[in-house]
Design an enzyme around this catalytic site. Structure first.
Site, PDB file in Angstrom:
ATOM      1  N   GLY A 181       1.142   6.251 -13.095  1.00  0.00           N
ATOM      2  CA  GLY A 181       0.536   5.649 -14.275  1.00  0.00           C
ATOM      3  C   GLY A 181       0.561   4.137 -14.302  1.00  0.00           C
ATOM      4  O   GLY A 181       0.093   3.523 -15.258  1.00  0.00           O
ATOM      5  N   GLU A 188       1.698  -9.333   2.736  1.00  0.00           N
ATOM      6  CA  GLU A 188       1.362  -7.916   2.774  1.00  0.00           C
ATOM      7  C   GLU A 188      -0.139  -7.727   2.934  1.00  0.00           C
ATOM      8  O   GLU A 188      -0.604  -6.913   3.742  1.00  0.00           O
ATOM      9  CB  GLU A 188       1.836  -7.221   1.501  1.00  0.00           C
ATOM     10  CG  GLU A 188       1.417  -5.751   1.426  1.00  0.00           C
ATOM     11  CD  GLU A 188       1.821  -5.070   0.139  1.00  0.00           C
ATOM     12  OE1 GLU A 188       1.457  -3.892  -0.034  1.00  0.00           O
ATOM     13  OE2 GLU A 188       2.500  -5.707  -0.689  1.00  0.00           O
TER      14      GLU A 188
END
Length: 381
Positions: free
Chosen positions: A130, A246
């Site tokens: 979520g 990243e």
């Protein structure tokens, strides 16, 4: 097109990586996919070869070479063979910068020697059910009680979590103040053998079948206060700083997969005959491959520019976001066209192009969706 970013040391390293993948990864890869992850012995072998410790300081058993270009070489060689190397990129490109920048000497002594040998693989746990791209909405909490934090919550889509011995957990250590949800977030170094630490189901994915992705749970996990990484409440700042690396790492993998797809398709059309002619002799085949290779070269130029900026610590979040956005889109487009040139065989598991096709889709989602990348870029503009 001749590249200018690599020297002889990088090319010698490339040969070592290429032989390793060809001899020790490709023959076992189907077994890895069936198991959902490489065996632990694979990571120990990477440790023996010195691959895990390239950027780790010599004091902790590494080579002390702070150079992302070695990771780029690994990505390019994996793309050449159409394979992924388990959670290697998470371990070396995502987790390590946090440890090198933020860990205390005591924390480095405790974790880096085992990190370097592959005895203790590392993962980072940010995403929650979520609360995917909305990191500030995470609900995992760590309450300080004496000399320990008590950690409770759940994480999902954690790459490398199955084999991890160390997990960097992003959690809320204090309530958001002044309506700013980014405040009060911290990072804890969590030992996976701690009571209350749970590894849940492996998530079944469309692709990346040799890379484990799991759910993690924390039930009253007691984490020593000494395992706080950096300062309490500054996780958002740390994440923002390291997400650029990243995203560049993901862009590297995307570019490498697209380049690998073109090479293996070139070989395929040179062998395949249709209507009594080599498939490579048709004008459509030539034009499609020309288009694909031009896109790969454009992605390569962007990657090389970002690697050069990273060497001088000038890579910005917007630079990395642009690289991820462009290279992941190139990856999807190029691999789709290459699969089309394989015809029906491209849709079978007999040829690695089908694996590259399935693996490609997630690069526009993880590490920040393409929509998030556009937001980062437009804000910088």
């Amino acid at each position: 097109m001749r590249r200018l970013i690599y020297d002889d040391d990088h090319e010698q390293f490339r040969l070592v990586v290429r032989r390793f993948i060809e001899n020790e990864v490709v023959p076992q890869y189907a077994d890895w996919e069936a198991a959902g992850a490489p065996p632990r012995s694979f990571y120990r072998r990477l440790g023996e070869l010195g691959i895990l410790g390239m950027r780790v300081p010599e004091a902790y058993g590494g080579a002390g070479v702070e150079d992302l270009r070695y990771s780029a070489v690994i990505s390019e060689e994996a793309g050449r063979f159409g394979v992924t190397l388990g959670a290697l990129r998470i371990h070396t490109d995502l987790v390590l910068p946090y440890l090198l920048q933020l860990a205390t000497d005591e924390q480095k002594e405790r974790w880096l020697p085992r990190y370097t040998t592959g005895e203790c693989m590392a993962a980072i746990a940010i995403t929650e059910p979520g609360a995917g791209s909305d990191v500030a909405a995470l609900r995992t909490t760590a309450r300080l009680e004496g000399d320990h934090y008590v950690l409770n919550g759940a994480k999902t889509f954690i790459t490398g979590g199955f084999n991890a011995g160390l997990v960097l957990v992003v959690c809320r250590t204090s309530p958001a103040t002044g309506g700013d949800r980014r405040r009060g977030l911290s990072i804890l170094l969590v030992d996976a053998s701690s009571p209350g630490f749970g590894v849940g189901r492996r998530i079944e994915k469309i692709g990346l079948h040799a890379q484990d992705t799991v759910e993690l749970s924390f039930t009253d996990v007691r984490v020593p206060r000494a395992e706080l990484l950096g300062e309490e409440g500054l996780a958002w700042e740390y994440l923002t700083r390291n997400l650029a690396k990243e995203r560049l790492s993901i862009a590297l993998g995307s570019y490498a997969a697209a380049a690998g797809a073109v090479e293996m398709t070139k070989a395929y059309v040179g062998e395949r005959e249709v209507f009594g002619r080599q498939l490579s002799s048709f004008q459509n085949t030539k034009f499609v491959l020309a288009e694909c290779w031009t896109q790969v070269l454009a992605a390569q130029a962007l990657i090389d520019a970002c690697l050069a900026l990273d060497e001088t610590d000038e890579l910005t979040p917007a630079d990395a976001a642009a690289a991820k956005l462009f290279c992941s889109e190139v990856q999807g487009t190029v691999i789709d066209k290459c699969l089309q040139l394989h015809g029906g065989y491209g849709y079978t598991r007999e040829y690695p192009i089908s694996r590259l096709y399935a693996d490609a889709r997630v690069t526009r989602i993880y590490g920040g969706t393409s929509e998030v990348m556009k937001s980062v870029i437009s804000k910088a503009m």
